[in-house]
Write a protein that holds these residues in place. Structure first.
Motif, PDB file in Angstrom:
ATOM      1  N   LYS A 186      28.316  17.519  43.804  1.00 39.12           N
ATOM      2  CA  LYS A 186      28.986  17.363  42.505  1.00 39.12           C
ATOM      3  C   LYS A 186      30.478  17.626  42.642  1.00 39.12           C
ATOM      4  CE  LYS A 186      28.245  20.578  39.375  1.00 39.12           C
ATOM      5  NZ  LYS A 186      27.585  21.356  38.288  1.00 39.12           N
ATOM      6  N   ALA A 187      31.270  16.801  41.965  1.00 44.07           N
ATOM      7  CA  ALA A 187      32.710  17.039  41.838  1.00 44.07           C
ATOM      8  C   ALA A 187      32.996  17.419  40.397  1.00 44.07           C
ATOM      9  CB  ALA A 187      33.498  15.789  42.229  1.00 44.07           C
ATOM     10  N   LYS A 188      33.740  18.495  40.223  1.00 47.63           N
ATOM     11  CA  LYS A 188      34.064  18.895  38.853  1.00 47.63           C
ATOM     12  C   LYS A 188      35.493  19.437  38.784  1.00 47.63           C
ATOM     13  CE  LYS A 188      32.613  23.744  38.576  1.00 47.63           C
ATOM     14  NZ  LYS A 188      31.878  24.710  37.737  1.00 47.63           N
ATOM     15  N   GLY A 189      36.066  19.341  37.596  1.00 51.47           N
ATOM     16  CA  GLY A 189      37.420  19.835  37.366  1.00 51.47           C
ATOM     17  C   GLY A 189      37.494  20.596  36.067  1.00 51.47           C
ATOM     18  N   ASP A 190      38.001  21.820  36.131  1.00 50.16           N
ATOM     19  CA  ASP A 190      38.098  22.687  34.958  1.00 50.16           C
ATOM     20  C   ASP A 190      39.505  23.244  34.809  1.00 50.16           C
ATOM     21  OD1 ASP A 190      35.242  22.849  34.029  1.00 50.16           O
ATOM     22  OD2 ASP A 190      34.981  23.576  36.076  1.00 50.16           O
ATOM     23  N   ALA A 191      39.905  23.436  33.556  1.00 52.21           N
ATOM     24  CA  ALA A 191      41.208  24.039  33.253  1.00 52.21           C
ATOM     25  C   ALA A 191      41.013  25.231  32.337  1.00 52.21           C
ATOM     26  CB  ALA A 191      42.127  23.012  32.580  1.00 52.21           C
ATOM     27  N   TRP A 192      41.855  26.237  32.525  1.00 52.34           N
ATOM     28  CA  TRP A 192      41.840  27.384  31.611  1.00 52.34           C
ATOM     29  C   TRP A 192      43.243  27.966  31.512  1.00 52.34           C
ATOM     30  CZ3 TRP A 192      43.641  31.948  33.509  1.00 52.34           C
ATOM     31  CH2 TRP A 192      43.557  32.162  34.894  1.00 52.34           C
ATOM     32  N   VAL A 193      43.546  28.522  30.357  1.00 50.34           N
ATOM     33  CA  VAL A 193      44.784  29.282  30.153  1.00 50.34           C
ATOM     34  C   VAL A 193      44.428  30.597  29.480  1.00 50.34           C
ATOM     35  CG1 VAL A 193      46.294  27.262  30.038  1.00 50.34           C
ATOM     36  CG2 VAL A 193      45.249  28.131  27.948  1.00 50.34           C
ATOM     37  N   ARG A 194      45.214  31.631  29.787  1.00 50.46           N
ATOM     38  CA  ARG A 194      44.937  32.946  29.212  1.00 50.46           C
ATOM     39  C   ARG A 194      46.184  33.822  29.315  1.00 50.46           C
ATOM     40  NH1 ARG A 194      40.702  34.221  32.114  1.00 50.46           N
ATOM     41  NH2 ARG A 194      41.841  35.347  33.720  1.00 50.46           N
ATOM     42  N   ILE A 225      44.272  24.641  36.822  1.00 49.14           N
ATOM     43  CA  ILE A 225      43.489  23.408  36.759  1.00 49.14           C
ATOM     44  C   ILE A 225      42.937  23.212  38.165  1.00 49.14           C
ATOM     45  CG2 ILE A 225      43.464  20.932  36.255  1.00 49.14           C
ATOM     46  CD1 ILE A 225      46.004  21.380  34.589  1.00 49.14           C
ATOM     47  N   VAL A 226      41.644  23.367  38.317  1.00 43.12           N
ATOM     48  CA  VAL A 226      41.033  23.409  39.645  1.00 43.12           C
ATOM     49  C   VAL A 226      39.918  22.368  39.741  1.00 43.12           C
ATOM     50  CG1 VAL A 226      39.769  24.822  41.308  1.00 43.12           C
ATOM     51  CG2 VAL A 226      41.586  25.852  39.934  1.00 43.12           C
ATOM     52  N   TYR A 227      39.943  21.608  40.831  1.00 47.88           N
ATOM     53  CA  TYR A 227      38.895  20.635  41.131  1.00 47.88           C
ATOM     54  C   TYR A 227      38.105  21.132  42.335  1.00 47.88           C
ATOM     55  CZ  TYR A 227      41.326  17.492  37.969  1.00 47.88           C
ATOM     56  OH  TYR A 227      41.918  16.921  36.852  1.00 47.88           O
ATOM     57  N   LYS A 228      36.774  21.039  42.251  1.00 46.23           N
ATOM     58  CA  LYS A 228      35.918  21.534  43.322  1.00 46.23           C
ATOM     59  C   LYS A 228      34.846  20.509  43.677  1.00 46.23           C
ATOM     60  CE  LYS A 228      36.448  26.482  42.334  1.00 46.23           C
ATOM     61  NZ  LYS A 228      35.740  27.746  41.991  1.00 46.23           N
ATOM     62  N   LEU A 229      34.444  20.565  44.928  1.00 48.14           N
ATOM     63  CA  LEU A 229      33.329  19.779  45.425  1.00 48.14           C
ATOM     64  C   LEU A 229      32.217  20.760  45.772  1.00 48.14           C
ATOM     65  CD1 LEU A 229      32.766  16.782  45.997  1.00 48.14           C
ATOM     66  CD2 LEU A 229      33.470  17.193  48.368  1.00 48.14           C
ATOM     67  N   LYS A 230      31.010  20.533  45.221  1.00 47.37           N
ATOM     68  CA  LYS A 230      29.915  21.478  45.390  1.00 47.37           C
ATOM     69  C   LYS A 230      28.671  20.763  45.916  1.00 47.37           C
ATOM     70  CE  LYS A 230      31.282  24.732  41.767  1.00 47.37           C
ATOM     71  NZ  LYS A 230      30.780  25.560  40.634  1.00 47.37           N
ATOM     72  N   ALA A 231      27.981  21.425  46.858  1.00 45.46           N
ATOM     73  CA  ALA A 231      26.692  20.935  47.354  1.00 45.46           C
ATOM     74  C   ALA A 231      25.637  21.982  47.017  1.00 45.46           C
ATOM     75  CB  ALA A 231      26.743  20.701  48.859  1.00 45.46           C
ATOM     76  N   LEU A 235      20.542  27.179  47.554  1.00 43.71           N
ATOM     77  CA  LEU A 235      21.713  27.406  48.401  1.00 43.71           C
ATOM     78  C   LEU A 235      22.863  26.564  47.876  1.00 43.71           C
ATOM     79  CD1 LEU A 235      20.220  27.363  52.012  1.00 43.71           C
ATOM     80  CD2 LEU A 235      20.907  29.349  50.660  1.00 43.71           C
ATOM     81  N   ARG A 236      24.046  27.165  47.811  1.00 44.98           N
ATOM     82  CA  ARG A 236      25.223  26.456  47.292  1.00 44.98           C
ATOM     83  C   ARG A 236      26.388  26.586  48.268  1.00 44.98           C
ATOM     84  NH1 ARG A 236      22.914  28.844  42.643  1.00 44.98           N
ATOM     85  NH2 ARG A 236      22.519  27.352  40.920  1.00 44.98           N
ATOM     86  N   ARG A 237      27.129  25.524  48.393  1.00 45.51           N
ATOM     87  CA  ARG A 237      28.367  25.523  49.155  1.00 45.51           C
ATOM     88  C   ARG A 237      29.419  24.799  48.327  1.00 45.51           C
ATOM     89  NH1 ARG A 237      25.433  28.453  51.347  1.00 45.51           N
ATOM     90  NH2 ARG A 237      24.837  28.565  53.562  1.00 45.51           N
ATOM     91  N   GLN A 238      30.650  25.263  48.387  1.00 43.48           N
ATOM     92  CA  GLN A 238      31.698  24.609  47.613  1.00 43.48           C
ATOM     93  C   GLN A 238      33.044  24.730  48.312  1.00 43.48           C
ATOM     94  OE1 GLN A 238      31.839  26.662  43.795  1.00 43.48           O
ATOM     95  NE2 GLN A 238      33.432  28.019  44.509  1.00 43.48           N
ATOM     96  N   CYS A 239      33.939  23.821  47.972  1.00 48.27           N
ATOM     97  CA  CYS A 239      35.317  23.898  48.447  1.00 48.27           C
ATOM     98  C   CYS A 239      36.220  23.296  47.377  1.00 48.27           C
ATOM     99  CB  CYS A 239      35.491  23.169  49.784  1.00 48.27           C
ATOM    100  SG  CYS A 239      35.350  21.375  49.677  1.00 48.27           S
ATOM    101  N   GLU A 240      37.451  23.683  47.412  1.00 46.68           N
ATOM    102  CA  GLU A 240      38.430  23.185  46.454  1.00 46.68           C
ATOM    103  C   GLU A 240      39.072  21.924  46.996  1.00 46.68           C
ATOM    104  OE1 GLU A 240      42.436  25.007  44.426  1.00 46.68           O
ATOM    105  OE2 GLU A 240      40.709  26.342  44.675  1.00 46.68           O
ATOM    106  N   ILE A 241      39.288  20.932  46.140  1.00 48.25           N
ATOM    107  CA  ILE A 241      39.979  19.712  46.535  1.00 48.25           C
ATOM    108  C   ILE A 241      41.228  19.560  45.667  1.00 48.25           C
ATOM    109  CG2 ILE A 241      37.926  18.530  47.379  1.00 48.25           C
ATOM    110  CD1 ILE A 241      37.757  17.032  44.734  1.00 48.25           C
ATOM    111  N   LYS A 242      42.240  18.924  46.228  1.00 50.27           N
ATOM    112  CA  LYS A 242      43.489  18.694  45.492  1.00 50.27           C
ATOM    113  C   LYS A 242      43.417  17.370  44.742  1.00 50.27           C
ATOM    114  CE  LYS A 242      46.424  19.118  48.893  1.00 50.27           C
ATOM    115  NZ  LYS A 242      47.737  19.223  49.597  1.00 50.27           N
TER     116      LYS A 242
END
Length: 311
Positions: free
Chosen positions: A46-54, A118-124, A134-141
């Motif tokens: 899965k590829a996902k992108g989330d943003a947050w401000v605080r 604002i972070v995009y990640k690739l997850k297996a 089992l989960r593995r993930q890395c950040e993508i630009k």
């Protein structure tokens, strides 16, 4: 003892800046190394992108926390579908290829700041019946292609200033920059023609500024950072001079960000004359900071347009 000896994934870069944009396809391989034949309930990427401000604001009576989040991207592909009865993967090294296409919708670029991200990640994810997944993930630009249309900006500016009844003379300043789209580490070249018809001395000053704005539905927080500041030699009274200046963009600046409701990042080059007891004349240029491959492509398109127009 778990039969899963190793569970990893890799993906292929599309360019030397190693970023993805709208419409790109992420391809890669999930590797599952097993000590014996193993039943697998599902395997997905899965590829996902989330943003947050605080941020917090405090006064004498209360403390208010401003925060919001937004999901911009979620694309998922099953390599082993969970709709079937458990699939058996054979003992040894299993390579499963995947591809995920990012939709052609307007998405904001990757960003990290003190009050938001604002972070995009690739997850297996590998699931087996009656076991924790089992989960593995890395950040993508990610870089938004929408910025490639921001090169149509005036590359010069001028200002005239009347210094008042005591001087009864004008100061004229014409400033220009070599281009308006740059990459981290580039140098901005500025040229300024100054016509000083007054009896005052003055100094040209140059500021490269980053404006970052964090927003929620009810509040906004703006952070201004001076990335570079330089001062030129004094301009003598009743003279005309040409001044040049070069300002280096830091290597670690984030890219221009203008298509996100939660965060925006803009850059400005300000050129002004420091004149005692008078309003300082100022010219301001909006700059775009982008990956080198994008900046070079935009500059190449601009050169082609100019050549076509001249022929």
């Amino acid at each position: 003892m778990s039969p899963i000896k190793d569970f990893t994934f890799t993906y292929e870069a599309l360019n030397r800046d190693i970023f993805f944009s709208e419409g790109d396809t992420i391809t890669g391989t999930v590797t599952v190394t097993l000590t014996k034949d193993t039943k697998v309930k599902s395997l997905s990427v899965k590829a996902k992108g989330d943003a947050w401000v605080r941020w917090m604001e405090a006064d004498e009576e209360s403390v208010v926390m401003h925060r919001t989040t937004k999901r911009y991207l979620e694309v998922k592909r099953y390599l082993v579908s969970e709709t079937y009865i458990d699939t058996v993967l054979p003992r040894g090294v299993n390579h499963l290829e995947f591809s995920l296409t990012i939709p052609l919708v307007d998405l904001p670029s990757s960003f990290k700041g003190p009050h938001g991200q604002i972070v995009y990640k690739l997850k297996a994810k590998l699931s087996r019946s009656w076991h924790w997944p089992l989960r593995r993930q890395c950040e993508i630009k990610f870089f938004s292609k929408s910025l490639q249309h921001l090169d149509q900006v005036v590359m010069y500016g001028s200002v005239n200033t009347d210094l008042g009844i005591f001087s009864r003379r004008m100061v004229k300043m014409l400033a220009s920059v070599d281009r308006l789209i740059y990459s981290p580490g580039d140098t901005v070249s500025v040229s300024v023609n100054i016509q000083n018809s007054s009896s005052k001395r003055m100094k040209p000053k140059f500021i490269l500024q980053q404006n970052t704005e964090y927003s929620t539905k009810f509040s906004t927080k703006t952070c201004v950072t001076i990335l570079c500041k330089m001062v030129g030699e004094k301009i003598t009274r009743k003279s005309e001079e040409m001044v040049t200046c070069q300002l280096r963009i830091p290597d670690d600046v984030v890219f221009t960000l203008t298509n996100c409701k939660l965060v925006s990042v803009r850059y400005f080059l300000k050129v002004y004359l420091d004149i005692s007891f008078a309003k300082d004349p100022e010219v301001e240029f909006p700059l775009v900071i982008a990956p080198s491959s994008v900046a070079n492509a935009v500059l190449g398109e601009a050169v082609e347009r100019n050549q076509a127009g001249a022929s």
